[in-house]
Scaffold this motif. Structure first.
Motif, PDB file in Angstrom:
ATOM      1  N   THR B 413       0.783  -1.522  -0.013  1.00 20.88           N
ATOM      2  CA  THR B 413       0.240  -0.297   0.197  1.00 20.88           C
ATOM      3  C   THR B 413       0.905   1.434   0.281  1.00 20.88           C
ATOM      4  OG1 THR B 413      -1.791  -1.315   1.578  1.00 20.88           O
ATOM      5  CG2 THR B 413      -2.329   1.129   1.075  1.00 20.88           C
ATOM      6  N   GLN B 462      -5.989   2.935   0.179  1.00 20.01           N
ATOM      7  CA  GLN B 462      -5.664   2.871   1.388  1.00 20.01           C
ATOM      8  C   GLN B 462      -7.343   1.420   1.596  1.00 20.01           C
ATOM      9  OE1 GLN B 462      -4.747   6.070   3.133  1.00 20.01           O
ATOM     10  NE2 GLN B 462      -2.985   6.178   1.918  1.00 20.01           N
ATOM     11  N   PHE B 465      -6.722  -1.715   0.657  1.00 20.19           N
ATOM     12  CA  PHE B 465      -5.936  -2.806   2.005  1.00 20.19           C
ATOM     13  C   PHE B 465      -7.074  -3.455   2.978  1.00 20.19           C
ATOM     14  CE2 PHE B 465      -3.120  -0.924   5.512  1.00 20.19           C
ATOM     15  CZ  PHE B 465      -2.429  -2.378   5.603  1.00 20.19           C
TER      16      PHE B 465
END
Lengths: 212, 486
Positions: B413, B462, B465
C-alpha cells in the motif's frame, strides 16, 4: 454514455468451456484461442440497446475451476442474469449442469434469468452433446437455451442480448423490483433536464419511494 | 439535532468567513435525504480520527453560531471549524446540484468565495486575539497558519501561486489537506445520494466505497451529457470516475468488498461458536492482525522526485512487496501501466524544453487541458489497477490459504500511494510548465484537480487495503483449524 439500466451478469460453468472467450467475443469482438485460467473473477462491460433504451451489461466472468468455487459463489449474489455455459464437445461439462444450476439458484436471487449456453458449436465433428439434449435440459429447468461459438461469434451477441431482453421484460412485468439492487439491476443516472437541481430532487423523490 | 439541520445551520458560518455568496442550499428533498445517509459511508475502523472529531462537532453546533463562538465552544482551533464549514457548504452544493467530485470542488472554488490566503491569515490572527485563553490546539493552529491554512487554501483557491512561489513543501501540505477534504468530499457525495436509502437494511454495511464511487461516476456522466449538449466547444474534459470504471476499478472494488464482507461475517460466526480460553486466544490473535492494519503510516514526505524516472524503481519495489503472493499477472499490468505513464511524462517534459530554447513562438506542445486529461487518466488507471491487485490478492489469499503477513500488504500500500503521489507531482509540474502563459484561473483548477484525484486515489487504495483485513482474519482462522485437525 448514460444508460437507462445496468444489469449485472455472471458467467458460470466448468473450466475450459469458453466463458472468458464468450465474454471477449462479446465485448471486444475477437477470439483468443489460448486464454489464461481465470482467477476468481474478471470483468467486462458493454452497452446494448433494447426497446430504444441504453442498457449497460456489467459481466462477471467467474473461474470455472472447482477449487475457486467457494470464492466465485460469493459473486453470484446480486446478478440479474446468468450465462450457464457447457462445452458441446465434452459430455462431462453437460453432466455438471445440475450442480451449477443448484449452486446458482441457491446463491442468487430467485428471479435471476438463466441462459443455458452450449458453446463451441463450430466443432460439430467433435460434438458429444446433442442440441436437443440442451434444449430438453433448458425446458425442464426453465432456462433459455442457445448454442454458440465464441470462435466464429455465432449467436454470441444473441445470447447476451436475449438474456437482457428477458430481464427487461421481467422489469416491465414488475417481476423485478428495480429499486432493490440485490436484483442486479440498477437504474442509470437520470437524464439531464434543463435544470440540474431539478434532476437532483427528482432522484431524491424516486429513491424515497422505493425506500425501506 | 439531525445532521441535515447541522448542515443548514453552518451556512451562515461560511458567510462569516466570506460574505461573497452562498450556494443555493434550499433543497428540501435532499436535505431530508441527507440525514440518514450521513454515516452511510463505510470507513475503515482504524481511521476514525478525522470523523470522530468532525461529527460530534456538527451535532454540537447550535444554529446560527458565529465562527467565533463555534471555535470557543469546540475549542480546537480555527482551522477545524473553518474546514468544517467549507465542507458543509460543499455538501449543500453537491446535494443541490448533484455534480461530480471535480465539479463540486470547482464549484467550491468559484462560488464559495473562499477568502484569499492573506484574508485568511489575517482572520487567523484575529481569532487568536479573540480567544486569548485558548488552549494549545489553537495556538498551534495559529502558529501553523501559513502551512495548515495555506495548504488548504491552495486546494480551494490559489494553489498555483503558492506553488510557484514556495515550491514543493506547500504541495505536500496541500496534498494532506486535500486528502482530508477529498475524503470528506466522498462522504459529502454519499450524503447527497438518495440511492443509499434503498440498499439500507440489505447489506451489513449500508454503503460501500464502490457504491459511492459509482454514484460519483454517474454524476460525472450526467454532467458530461449536459456539457455536451449545452457547451460543445468545451475541450478535453477528464472524468476520473468514468475512467476509473472504464479500467474496471469499480468492479474490482465491488468484488473485493463482497469478499471482505463475507469474510467478516464468517469471522463473526466463528467467534460465536467459541468460548472460554479458546475465544480469548483467537480474539488476541485477531487483534494482532487488526493492529498491523491500523499502525500503518502512509507517509509521502520521503518521496524523492529524482528517483524513478521510468518506473523501474516502482516495479522493483512492487515485485519485492509481492514476492511469493502469486499475483504476477496483475502486478505486471500495474507495472506496465506505470511505465507507460512515466513514458508519457518524459515525452511531455523533453520536447517542451527544446522548443522553448529554439524559439519563443507560441508553438503548441500540449495544452494544459491535455496534460490535465493525461494526468487524470493515468491516476484513474493506476488506481484501478491497484484495486485490481488488491482484489486478486484477496482471492489468492482465500484460495491458497497460505500465510500472508499484513506487513507485506501494508508495504504494498505504501509503495502504491508513494507512486501515486510521485506521479501527481510530476504531472503538476508538467502542468505548471505547460501553463506558464495561462492565467491562474485556468491553471489553478486543473492543478487542484490533479491533486484532488491523487489524494482520492490514495484514499481508495488505502481503503482497499483495509478491506483485506477480514480476509486475513478468516484465512488465519482456517489455517488454524487445519493445523489442529492434523
Amino acid at each position: 454514455m448514460a444508460y437507462a439500466y445496468l444489469f449485472k451478469y455472471i458467467i458460470i460453468g466448468d473450466t475450459g468451456v469458453g466463458k472468458s472467450c464468450l465474454l471477449l467475443q462479446f465485448t471486444d469482438k475477437r477470439f483468443q484461442p489460448v486464454h489464461d485460467l481465470t482467477i476468481g473473477v474478471e470483468f467486462g462491460a458493454r452497452m446494448i440497446t433494447i426497446d430504444g433504451k441504453q442498457i449497460k451489461l456489467q459481466i462477471w466472468d467467474t473461474a470455472g475451476q472447482e477449487s475457486f468455487r467457494s470464492i466465485t459463489r460469493s459473486y453470484y449474489r446480486g446478478a440479474a442474469g446468468a450465462l450457464l455455459v457447457y462445452d458441446i464437445t465434452r459430455r462431462d461439462t453437460f453432466n455438471h449442469l445440475t450442480t451449477w444450476l443448484e449452486d446458482a439458484r441457491q446463491h442468487s436471487n430467485s428471479n435471476m434469468v438463466i441462459m443455458l449456453i452450449g458453446n463451441k458449436s463450430d466443432l460439430e465433428s467433435r460434438r458429444e452433446v446433442k442440441k436437443e439434449e440442451g434444449e430438453a435440459f433448458a425446458r425442464e429447468h426453465g432456462l433459455i437455451f442457445m448454442e454458440t461459438s465464441a470462435k466464429t461469434a455465432s449467436n454470441v451477441e444473441e445470447a447476451f442480448i436475449n438474456t437482457a431482453k428477458e430481464i427487461y421484460e421481467k422489469i416491465q412485468e414488475g417481476v423485478f423490483d428495480i429499486n432493490n439492487e440485490a436484483n442486479g439491476i440498477k437504474i442509470g443516472p437520470q437524464h439531464p433536464t434543463t435544470n440540474s437541481t431539478l434532476t437532483g430532487s427528482q432522484g431524491g423523490q424516486q429513491a424515497g419511494g422505493g425506500c425501506c | 439535532m439531525s445532521d441535515s439541520e447541522a448542515t443548514a445551520a453552518e451556512g451562515p458560518e461560511v458567510q462569516d468567513a466570506s460574505p461573497a455568496e452562498m450556494p443555493d442550499s434550499s433543497s428540501p428533498d435532499n436535505a431530508t435525504d441527507v440525514a440518514p445517509t450521513r454515516k452511510a459511508r463505510r470507513r475503515p475502523e482504524v481511521a476514525p480520527a478525522a470523523e470522530a472529531e468532525e461529527r460530534p462537532k456538527a451535532e454540537e453546533q447550535p444554529p446560527k453560531a458565529s465562527s467565533e463562538s463555534t471555535v470557543a465552544q469546540g475549542g480546537w482551533g480555527y482551522w477545524g471549524s473553518w474546514g468544517k464549514s467549507i465542507l458543509s457548504t460543499a455538501t449543500a452544493t453537491v446535494a443541490t446540484v448533484g455534480q461530480g467530485l471535480t465539479q463540486a470542488i470547482e464549484k467550491a472554488e468559484t462560488s464559495l468565495g473562499i477568502p484569499s490566503p492573506t484574508e485568511l491569515s489575517a482572520q487567523v490572527e484575529e481569532e487568536e486575539k479573540q480567544q486569548g485563553e485558548a488552549g494549545s490546539e489553537t495556538d498551534k493552529a495559529a502558529a501553523d497558519g501559513s502551512t495548515a491554512v495555506g495548504g488548504a487554501m491552495g486546494m480551494l483557491s490559489s494553489l498555483t501561486s503558492v506553488v510557484q512561489s514556495t515550491g514543493k513543501t506547500v504541495i505536500t501540505g496541500g496534498l494532506d489537506a486535500l486528502e482530508f477534504i477529498g475524503k470528506k468530499t466522498m462522504d459529502v457525495i454519499a450524503e447527497g445520494d438518495p440511492g443509499f436509502k434503498k440498499t439500507k437494511g440489505l447489506m451489513i454495511r449500508n454503503s460501500t466505497l464502490s457504491q459511492v464511487l459509482r454514484e460519483a461516476k454517474e454524476r460525472e456522466e450526467l454532467q458530461t451529457a449536459e456539457t455536451e449538449s449545452s457547451d460543445s466547444e468545451k475541450k478535453v474534459v477528464a472524468h476520473y470516475g468514468m475512467l476509473f470504471d472504464e479500467f474496471q476499478g469499480l468492479s474490482h472494488l465491488e468484488a473485493l468488498e463482497i469478499l471482505s464482507r463475507e469474510s467478516e461475517s464468517k469471522v463473526k460466526s466463528v467467534l460465536t461458536t467459541l468460548s472460554g480460553d479458546e475465544l480469548v486466544q483467537l480474539r488476541e490473535e485477531l487483534e494482532d492482525i487488526k493492529d498491523s492494519f491500523s499502525l500503518v503510516e502512509f507517509d509521502d514526505e520521503e518521496v524523492d522526485e529524482r528517483k524513478d524516472g521510468d518506473g523501474n524503481e516502482f516495479e522493483r519495489e512492487l515485485t519485492k512487496a509481492l514476492e511469493g503472493l502469486n499475483v504476477s499477472t496483475t502486478a505486471d499490468k500495474l507495472s506496465k501501466a506505470c511505465k507507460s505513464v512515466n513514458g508519457q511524462i518524459s515525452d511531455m517534459t523533453q520536447p517542451g524544453k527544446e522548443e522553448e530554447e529554439s524559439e519563443e513562438v507560441e508553438k503548441k506542445t500540449l495544452s494544459v487541458e491535455e496534460v490535465h486529461a493525461a494526468a487524470i487518466r493515468s491516476l484513474a488507471e493506476l488506481t484501478a489497477r491497484s484495486i485490481e491487485l488488491f482484489h486478486k490478492l484477496a482471492e489468492m489469499i482465500l484460495f491458497s490459504n497460505g500465510r500472508t503477513e499484513a506487513g507485506v500488504l501494508s508495504q504494498l500500500t505504501v509503495v502504491l500511494c508513494k507512486e501515486i503521489s510521485l506521479l501527481s507531482k510530476k504531472f503538476t509540474s508538467c502542468l505548471t510548465t505547460a501553463g506558464s502563459n495561462e492565467k491562474g484561473d485556468v491553471l489553478n483548477p486543473l492543478i487542484t484537480g490533479v491533486f484532488l484525484e491523487a489524494s482520492n486515489s490514495a484514499s481508495y487504495i488505502q481503503d482497499a487495503f483495509q478491506l483485506l483485513m477480514p480476509i486475513l482474519e478468516i484465512s488465519h482462522i482456517q489455517r488454524r483449524a487445519e493445523s489442529t485437525e492434523q
